[in-house]
Design a protein around this motif. Structure first.
Motif, PDB file in Angstrom:
ATOM      1  N   ILE A 171     -51.223  37.748  -5.292  1.00  0.00           N
ATOM      2  CA  ILE A 171     -50.127  38.223  -6.137  1.00  0.00           C
ATOM      3  C   ILE A 171     -49.399  39.309  -5.360  1.00  0.00           C
ATOM      4  N   LEU A 172     -48.095  39.135  -5.170  1.00  0.00           N
ATOM      5  CA  LEU A 172     -47.286  40.081  -4.408  1.00  0.00           C
ATOM      6  C   LEU A 172     -46.503  40.970  -5.357  1.00  0.00           C
ATOM      7  N   VAL A 173     -46.692  42.281  -5.218  1.00  0.00           N
ATOM      8  CA  VAL A 173     -45.911  43.237  -5.996  1.00  0.00           C
ATOM      9  C   VAL A 173     -44.737  43.699  -5.135  1.00  0.00           C
ATOM     10  N   VAL A 174     -43.538  43.410  -5.619  1.00  0.00           N
ATOM     11  CA  VAL A 174     -42.320  43.784  -4.886  1.00  0.00           C
ATOM     12  C   VAL A 174     -41.781  45.075  -5.490  1.00  0.00           C
ATOM     13  N   GLY A 175     -41.801  46.134  -4.695  1.00  0.00           N
ATOM     14  CA  GLY A 175     -41.194  47.381  -5.134  1.00  0.00           C
ATOM     15  C   GLY A 175     -39.683  47.249  -5.011  1.00  0.00           C
ATOM     16  N   VAL A 176     -39.005  47.053  -6.124  1.00  0.00           N
ATOM     17  CA  VAL A 176     -37.567  46.760  -6.089  1.00  0.00           C
ATOM     18  C   VAL A 176     -36.780  48.033  -5.815  1.00  0.00           C
ATOM     19  N   ARG A 177     -36.246  48.097  -4.617  1.00  0.00           N
ATOM     20  CA  ARG A 177     -35.404  49.191  -4.160  1.00  0.00           C
ATOM     21  C   ARG A 177     -34.645  48.684  -2.940  1.00  0.00           C
ATOM     22  N   LEU A 178     -33.799  49.513  -2.370  1.00  0.00           N
ATOM     23  CA  LEU A 178     -33.025  49.090  -1.203  1.00  0.00           C
ATOM     24  C   LEU A 178     -33.963  48.637  -0.080  1.00  0.00           C
ATOM     25  N   GLY A 179     -33.733  47.452   0.448  1.00  0.00           N
ATOM     26  CA  GLY A 179     -34.556  46.900   1.519  1.00  0.00           C
ATOM     27  C   GLY A 179     -35.667  45.987   1.052  1.00  0.00           C
ATOM     28  N   CYS A 180     -35.828  45.840  -0.265  1.00  0.00           N
ATOM     29  CA  CYS A 180     -36.978  45.092  -0.764  1.00  0.00           C
ATOM     30  C   CYS A 180     -36.901  43.599  -0.476  1.00  0.00           C
ATOM     31  N   ILE A 181     -35.696  43.050  -0.363  1.00  0.00           N
ATOM     32  CA  ILE A 181     -35.584  41.603  -0.142  1.00  0.00           C
ATOM     33  C   ILE A 181     -36.205  41.228   1.195  1.00  0.00           C
ATOM     34  N   ASN A 182     -35.850  41.960   2.229  1.00  0.00           N
ATOM     35  CA  ASN A 182     -36.421  41.706   3.550  1.00  0.00           C
ATOM     36  C   ASN A 182     -37.939  41.868   3.520  1.00  0.00           C
TER      37      ASN A 182
ATOM     38  N   VAL B 175     -40.550  44.266 -14.224  1.00  0.00           N
ATOM     39  CA  VAL B 175     -41.050  45.490 -14.828  1.00  0.00           C
ATOM     40  C   VAL B 175     -40.100  46.639 -14.518  1.00  0.00           C
ATOM     41  N   PRO B 176     -39.502  47.247 -15.536  1.00  0.00           N
ATOM     42  CA  PRO B 176     -38.568  48.353 -15.293  1.00  0.00           C
ATOM     43  C   PRO B 176     -39.293  49.621 -14.862  1.00  0.00           C
ATOM     44  N   TRP B 177     -38.529  50.537 -14.283  1.00  0.00           N
ATOM     45  CA  TRP B 177     -39.102  51.825 -13.892  1.00  0.00           C
ATOM     46  C   TRP B 177     -39.609  52.544 -15.131  1.00  0.00           C
ATOM     47  N   SER B 178     -40.802  53.100 -15.029  1.00  0.00           N
ATOM     48  CA  SER B 178     -41.389  53.796 -16.170  1.00  0.00           C
ATOM     49  C   SER B 178     -42.221  54.958 -15.672  1.00  0.00           C
TER      50      SER B 178
ATOM     51  N   ALA C  35     -41.620  41.689  -9.934  1.00  0.00           N
ATOM     52  CA  ALA C  35     -40.530  42.602  -9.579  1.00  0.00           C
ATOM     53  C   ALA C  35     -40.797  43.932 -10.284  1.00  0.00           C
ATOM     54  N   ASN C  36     -41.211  44.927  -9.512  1.00  0.00           N
ATOM     55  CA  ASN C  36     -41.524  46.237 -10.068  1.00  0.00           C
ATOM     56  C   ASN C  36     -40.449  47.227  -9.624  1.00  0.00           C
ATOM     57  N   VAL C  37     -39.616  47.647 -10.542  1.00  0.00           N
ATOM     58  CA  VAL C  37     -38.490  48.522 -10.192  1.00  0.00           C
ATOM     59  C   VAL C  37     -39.018  49.909  -9.851  1.00  0.00           C
ATOM     60  N   SER C  38     -39.043  50.225  -8.571  1.00  0.00           N
ATOM     61  CA  SER C  38     -39.554  51.521  -8.121  1.00  0.00           C
ATOM     62  C   SER C  38     -38.437  52.535  -7.921  1.00  0.00           C
ATOM     63  N   ASP C  39     -37.194  52.070  -7.914  1.00  0.00           N
ATOM     64  CA  ASP C  39     -36.043  52.968  -7.836  1.00  0.00           C
ATOM     65  C   ASP C  39     -35.021  52.510  -8.874  1.00  0.00           C
ATOM     66  N   PRO C  40     -34.956  53.209 -10.017  1.00  0.00           N
ATOM     67  CA  PRO C  40     -34.053  52.770 -11.086  1.00  0.00           C
ATOM     68  C   PRO C  40     -32.579  52.880 -10.723  1.00  0.00           C
ATOM     69  N   ASP C  41     -32.275  53.606  -9.648  1.00  0.00           N
ATOM     70  CA  ASP C  41     -30.887  53.771  -9.225  1.00  0.00           C
ATOM     71  C   ASP C  41     -30.477  52.781  -8.146  1.00  0.00           C
ATOM     72  N   THR C  42     -31.310  51.765  -7.917  1.00  0.00           N
ATOM     73  CA  THR C  42     -30.993  50.757  -6.907  1.00  0.00           C
ATOM     74  C   THR C  42     -29.660  50.080  -7.240  1.00  0.00           C
ATOM     75  N   ALA C  43     -28.753  50.073  -6.265  1.00  0.00           N
ATOM     76  CA  ALA C  43     -27.454  49.428  -6.467  1.00  0.00           C
ATOM     77  C   ALA C  43     -27.640  47.919  -6.617  1.00  0.00           C
ATOM     78  N   ARG C  44     -26.877  47.331  -7.538  1.00  0.00           N
ATOM     79  CA  ARG C  44     -26.915  45.879  -7.802  1.00  0.00           C
ATOM     80  C   ARG C  44     -28.344  45.424  -8.097  1.00  0.00           C
ATOM     81  N   LEU C  45     -29.005  46.142  -8.953  1.00  0.00           N
ATOM     82  CA  LEU C  45     -30.412  45.883  -9.248  1.00  0.00           C
ATOM     83  C   LEU C  45     -30.648  44.436  -9.670  1.00  0.00           C
ATOM     84  N   GLU C  46     -29.895  43.956 -10.647  1.00  0.00           N
ATOM     85  CA  GLU C  46     -30.107  42.596 -11.143  1.00  0.00           C
ATOM     86  C   GLU C  46     -29.791  41.547 -10.085  1.00  0.00           C
ATOM     87  N   ARG C  47     -28.790  41.803  -9.264  1.00  0.00           N
ATOM     88  CA  ARG C  47     -28.448  40.849  -8.203  1.00  0.00           C
ATOM     89  C   ARG C  47     -29.579  40.770  -7.176  1.00  0.00           C
TER      90      ARG C  47
END
Length: 234
Positions: A143-154, A204-207, A175-187
């Motif tokens: 199971i891969l936990v992706v910290g969603v922030r700038l650079g996470c796709i790569n 999972v939203p930032w909490s 998808a674990n949102v680790s930076d709630p201010d990530t630009a174009r988060l949903e994209r």
């Protein structure tokens, strides 16, 4: 019995938070749960010995009684790469030794067991092995936990490639949102859904604080049931 190896795209991707949420969801569905964090650095000295906050969080979500030494057999004080912490402590880490420490927990036969790595997929154990070699030795789906922030796709795509190249199944990712201010988060998340070769188990939203019960509510029951074969009631 279902058992999985949990890894992240990098340090602070939220592996433990998501692992605890997964265990919480399974436990509250009536499944027995167990977990192992074979190696942890950044531990605190207590009267009972070295203790790691992530390992203690996992222990709290285990329905089976696991002594700390069984759940976290290799604990080191410095908050540095595990192989460096082990070297400074005069301990040699290797995949065979870690696998031997993990297998007794797997043998308990809990309905749902998680083995949590440290950092990302290629974190070194020694000069020749990485933590990925432990997952390979155990033969567990990942199971891969992706910290969603700038650079996470790569980071996510490279991690997925490495997991598959090592001959293991990528069972799913979160998808674990680790930076709630990530630009174009949903994209960014849409791109991950389109490109990663495994089902998304939840967004999972930032909490803060990352309470397992709260995070568990954002995991996808249908995806968990299908991808991980967990018997979760609607």
């Amino acid at each position: 019995m279902s058992a999985f190896f949990v890894t992240g795209t990098d340090t602070d991707a939220g592996k433990t938070s998501i692992a605890c949420a997964l265990l919480h969801k399974a436990r509250h569905a009536g499944l027995t749960t167990a977990a192992v964090k074979p190696v942890a650095s950044g531990c605190t000295r207590t009267a009972a010995g070295l203790r790691n906050a992530d390992a203690l969080a996992l222990q709290a979500e285990c329905s089976l009684a696991l002594p700390y030494a069984r759940l976290n057999p290799f604990a080191f004080a410095p908050a540095i790469a595990p192989h460096l912490a082990a070297e400074e402590a005069g301990v040699r880490l290797d995949s065979a030794g870690l696998a031997a420490a993990v297998r007794p927990v797997l043998a308990l036969g809990a309905d749902f067991t998680l083995v949590e790595g440290a950092g990302g997929w290629r974190v070194p154990l020694n000069a020749d092995e990485d933590l990925s070699d432990l997952a390979i030795a155990l033969g567990l789906p990942v199971i891969l936990v992706v910290g969603v922030r700038l650079g996470c796709i790569n980071h996510a795509l490279l991690s997925a490639e490495a997991i598959l190249a090592d001959g293991l199944q990528l069972a799913g990712w979160v998808a674990n949102v680790s930076d709630p201010d990530t630009a174009r988060l949903e994209r960014n998340i849409e791109t991950l859904v389109a490109r990663l070769p495994a089902p998304c188990l939840g967004r999972v939203p930032w909490s803060q604080p990352p309470a397992p019960a709260t995070l568990a509510g954002h995991l996808d029951r249908a995806a968990l049931t299908q991808a991980l074969s967990l018997k979760l009631e609607a």
